[in-house]
Design a protein around this motif. Structure first.
Motif, PDB file in Angstrom:
ATOM      1  N   VAL A  36      49.677  40.627  77.293  1.00 20.71           N
ATOM      2  CA  VAL A  36      51.038  40.742  77.678  1.00 20.71           C
ATOM      3  C   VAL A  36      51.345  39.566  78.455  1.00 20.71           C
ATOM      4  CG1 VAL A  36      52.786  42.021  78.916  1.00 20.71           C
ATOM      5  CG2 VAL A  36      50.801  43.231  77.637  1.00 20.71           C
ATOM      6  N   GLY A  37      52.388  38.916  77.900  1.00 17.76           N
ATOM      7  CA  GLY A  37      53.080  37.777  78.485  1.00 17.76           C
ATOM      8  C   GLY A  37      52.168  36.289  78.081  1.00 17.76           C
ATOM      9  N   HIS A  38      51.631  36.377  77.186  1.00 18.23           N
ATOM     10  CA  HIS A  38      50.955  35.016  76.732  1.00 18.23           C
ATOM     11  C   HIS A  38      51.962  34.127  76.469  1.00 18.23           C
ATOM     12  CE1 HIS A  38      47.891  32.589  74.932  1.00 18.23           C
ATOM     13  NE2 HIS A  38      48.613  32.495  73.971  1.00 18.23           N
ATOM     14  N   SER A  39      52.924  34.685  75.615  1.00 13.10           N
ATOM     15  CA  SER A  39      54.437  33.810  75.557  1.00 13.10           C
ATOM     16  C   SER A  39      55.352  34.291  76.596  1.00 13.10           C
ATOM     17  CB  SER A  39      54.966  33.950  74.216  1.00 13.10           C
ATOM     18  OG  SER A  39      56.231  33.380  74.146  1.00 13.10           O
ATOM     19  N   THR A  40      56.049  33.321  77.211  1.00 16.36           N
ATOM     20  CA  THR A  40      56.864  33.558  78.284  1.00 16.36           C
ATOM     21  C   THR A  40      58.168  33.095  77.925  1.00 16.36           C
ATOM     22  OG1 THR A  40      56.274  31.485  79.410  1.00 16.36           O
ATOM     23  CG2 THR A  40      55.275  33.755  80.065  1.00 16.36           C
ATOM     24  N   TYR A  41      58.441  32.922  76.356  1.00 19.14           N
ATOM     25  CA  TYR A  41      59.850  32.696  76.054  1.00 19.14           C
ATOM     26  C   TYR A  41      60.858  33.091  76.615  1.00 19.14           C
ATOM     27  CZ  TYR A  41      63.451  32.073  72.391  1.00 19.14           C
ATOM     28  OH  TYR A  41      64.639  31.997  71.803  1.00 19.14           O
ATOM     29  N   PRO A  42      62.005  32.582  77.437  1.00 16.81           N
ATOM     30  CA  PRO A  42      62.849  33.110  78.208  1.00 16.81           C
ATOM     31  C   PRO A  42      63.774  33.855  77.768  1.00 16.81           C
ATOM     32  CG  PRO A  42      63.208  30.740  78.404  1.00 16.81           C
ATOM     33  CD  PRO A  42      61.906  31.072  77.423  1.00 16.81           C
ATOM     34  N   ASN A  43      64.022  33.429  76.180  1.00 16.92           N
ATOM     35  CA  ASN A  43      65.303  34.218  75.532  1.00 16.92           C
ATOM     36  C   ASN A  43      64.997  35.504  74.548  1.00 16.92           C
ATOM     37  OD1 ASN A  43      65.869  31.066  75.194  1.00 16.92           O
ATOM     38  ND2 ASN A  43      67.199  32.125  76.461  1.00 16.92           N
ATOM     39  N   SER A  72      62.039  39.115  74.835  1.00 18.05           N
ATOM     40  CA  SER A  72      61.054  40.241  76.039  1.00 18.05           C
ATOM     41  C   SER A  72      59.785  39.730  75.685  1.00 18.05           C
ATOM     42  CB  SER A  72      61.498  41.646  75.480  1.00 18.05           C
ATOM     43  OG  SER A  72      60.870  41.730  73.853  1.00 18.05           O
ATOM     44  N   ASP A  73      59.300  38.387  75.550  1.00 22.91           N
ATOM     45  CA  ASP A  73      57.901  38.042  75.291  1.00 22.91           C
ATOM     46  C   ASP A  73      57.065  38.294  76.484  1.00 22.91           C
ATOM     47  OD1 ASP A  73      59.535  36.659  73.378  1.00 22.91           O
ATOM     48  OD2 ASP A  73      58.034  35.500  72.888  1.00 22.91           O
ATOM     49  N   ALA A  74      57.925  38.110  77.361  1.00 24.57           N
ATOM     50  CA  ALA A  74      56.917  38.171  78.981  1.00 24.57           C
ATOM     51  C   ALA A  74      56.396  39.735  79.203  1.00 24.57           C
ATOM     52  CB  ALA A  74      57.416  37.609  80.051  1.00 24.57           C
ATOM     53  N   GLU A  75      56.970  40.579  78.404  1.00 28.96           N
ATOM     54  CA  GLU A  75      56.761  42.064  78.550  1.00 28.96           C
ATOM     55  C   GLU A  75      55.906  42.659  77.464  1.00 28.96           C
ATOM     56  OE1 GLU A  75      60.280  41.235  79.364  1.00 28.96           O
ATOM     57  OE2 GLU A  75      59.597  40.676  81.402  1.00 28.96           O
ATOM     58  N   GLU A  76      55.793  41.665  76.373  1.00 31.55           N
ATOM     59  CA  GLU A  76      55.114  42.278  75.048  1.00 31.55           C
ATOM     60  C   GLU A  76      53.809  41.580  75.004  1.00 31.55           C
ATOM     61  OE1 GLU A  76      56.722  44.267  73.251  1.00 31.55           O
ATOM     62  OE2 GLU A  76      58.699  44.123  73.743  1.00 31.55           O
ATOM     63  N   ARG A  77      52.791  42.635  74.042  1.00 30.80           N
ATOM     64  CA  ARG A  77      51.708  41.854  73.457  1.00 30.80           C
ATOM     65  C   ARG A  77      51.876  40.617  72.591  1.00 30.80           C
ATOM     66  NH1 ARG A  77      48.152  45.268  70.199  1.00 30.80           N
ATOM     67  NH2 ARG A  77      50.103  45.611  69.156  1.00 30.80           N
ATOM     68  N   PHE A  78      51.176  39.672  72.748  1.00 30.77           N
ATOM     69  CA  PHE A  78      51.396  38.415  71.778  1.00 30.77           C
ATOM     70  C   PHE A  78      51.393  39.003  70.430  1.00 30.77           C
ATOM     71  CE2 PHE A  78      50.237  34.486  69.836  1.00 30.77           C
ATOM     72  CZ  PHE A  78      51.130  33.902  70.124  1.00 30.77           C
ATOM     73  N   LEU A  79      50.614  39.850  69.963  1.00 28.08           N
ATOM     74  CA  LEU A  79      50.463  40.407  68.657  1.00 28.08           C
ATOM     75  C   LEU A  79      51.805  40.842  68.409  1.00 28.08           C
ATOM     76  CD1 LEU A  79      48.730  40.675  66.104  1.00 28.08           C
ATOM     77  CD2 LEU A  79      48.397  43.045  66.967  1.00 28.08           C
ATOM     78  N   ASP A  80      52.624  41.402  69.132  1.00 30.38           N
ATOM     79  CA  ASP A  80      53.966  42.042  68.881  1.00 30.38           C
ATOM     80  C   ASP A  80      54.998  40.829  68.527  1.00 30.38           C
ATOM     81  OD1 ASP A  80      53.024  44.747  68.544  1.00 30.38           O
ATOM     82  OD2 ASP A  80      53.270  45.020  70.954  1.00 30.38           O
ATOM     83  N   VAL A  81      54.908  39.908  69.441  1.00 29.99           N
ATOM     84  CA  VAL A  81      55.663  38.592  69.553  1.00 29.99           C
ATOM     85  C   VAL A  81      55.368  38.160  68.084  1.00 29.99           C
ATOM     86  CG1 VAL A  81      55.943  36.370  70.566  1.00 29.99           C
ATOM     87  CG2 VAL A  81      55.450  38.312  72.110  1.00 29.99           C
ATOM     88  N   VAL A  82      54.125  37.987  67.542  1.00 32.64           N
ATOM     89  CA  VAL A  82      53.871  37.323  66.374  1.00 32.64           C
ATOM     90  C   VAL A  82      54.505  37.995  65.458  1.00 32.64           C
ATOM     91  CG1 VAL A  82      52.241  36.514  64.672  1.00 32.64           C
ATOM     92  CG2 VAL A  82      51.690  36.126  67.089  1.00 32.64           C
ATOM     93  N   TRP A  83      54.542  39.456  65.468  1.00 28.15           N
ATOM     94  CA  TRP A  83      55.251  40.180  64.310  1.00 28.15           C
ATOM     95  C   TRP A  83      56.625  39.942  64.494  1.00 28.15           C
ATOM     96  CZ3 TRP A  83      59.110  43.669  64.206  1.00 28.15           C
ATOM     97  CH2 TRP A  83      59.326  44.604  63.437  1.00 28.15           C
ATOM     98  N   TRP A  84      57.150  39.737  65.476  1.00 27.33           N
ATOM     99  CA  TRP A  84      58.819  39.665  65.619  1.00 27.33           C
ATOM    100  C   TRP A  84      59.165  38.252  65.224  1.00 27.33           C
ATOM    101  CZ3 TRP A  84      62.946  42.476  66.391  1.00 27.33           C
ATOM    102  CH2 TRP A  84      64.149  41.762  66.813  1.00 27.33           C
TER     103      TRP A  84
END
Length: 218
Positions: free
Chosen positions: A167-174, A176-188
């Motif tokens: 969680v928070g591997h990406s901290t992109y400020p625009n 919810s990345d900081a609260e998400e698993r990185f795999l979910d960020v990749v999917w998004w």
């Protein structure tokens, strides 16, 4: 370095979505889906900036912001980005959301990919105000391709499943990345490229039909 098994299909999907969009923008051909090659004309500046409806959000010269909100799209209050052009936005987006031009959608993708890479494997310093929004088609396509490469490099830097679950591997400020698993960020990110790519493709089809009408000035 081997790509973790859970990331591999998402990386393949991302690569396909980016390639499909670049081909849809610049051709010379795109696969129709059944193996036929469909000719694709390169994106022109006129098409890039085309506003199908009044009040659309787009990328505009800085001079437009100096004229006040009346010179911007409906509900837009600011132009974000560096350089001579900015992308329209507002602290609170109007409801319903404004119609956005091909230029706006492509700029949004380029910015999102570049900054997410920055906040994953970069210096965690750059913001929307540092991102350059080109005002021409060639520059905008190049910016998208640069952002796409940067995000791909961030994905290739993932060494193991633990990083995908972090969680928070990406901290992109625009986002919810900081609260998400990185795999979910990749999917998004994949769905962003897929759905905005589809919107851009539809806008290209609409522009072709509109520009071909006898009542449209050449």
């Amino acid at each position: 370095m081997a790509v973790p098994g859970r990331l591999e299909p998402l990386l393949e999907q991302y690569d396909f979505a980016c390639l499909r969009l670049v081909q849809r923008l610049g051709g010379p051909f795109v696969d129709s889906g059944n193996g036929l090659e469909i000719p694709v004309p390169p994106l022109t500046d006129a098409e890039f900036l085309w506003e199908p409806v009044p009040g659309a959000w787009s990328v505009r010269p800085r001079a437009a912001a100096a004229l006040g909100t009346a010179a911007l799209g409906t509900g837009a209050t600011v132009l974000v980005g560096a350089g001579e052009w900015g992308r329209e936005t507002a602290p609170v987006h109007p409801v319903p959301p404004p119609f956005t031009t091909l230029a706006w959608r492509l700029g949004h993708l380029a910015e999102m990919l570049a900054l997410r890479a920055e906040y994953t494997v970069g210096g965690h310093r750059l913001t929307r105000d540092d991102h350059v929004n080109p005002g021409d088609a060639v520059g905008a396509v190049a910016a998208f391709e640069a952002g796409a490469r940067a995000w791909r490099e961030a994905l290739l830097a993932v060494a193991d499943d633990a990083t995908l679950d972090k969680v928070g591997h990406s901290t992109y400020p625009n986002g919810s990345d900081a609260e998400e698993r990185f795999l979910d960020v990749v999917w998004w990110v994949n769905q962003e490229v897929l759905h905005h790519g589809a919107e851009i493709a539809l806008l290209r089809d609409l522009y072709r039909e509109w520009a071909g009408r006898p009542d449209v000035p050449s």
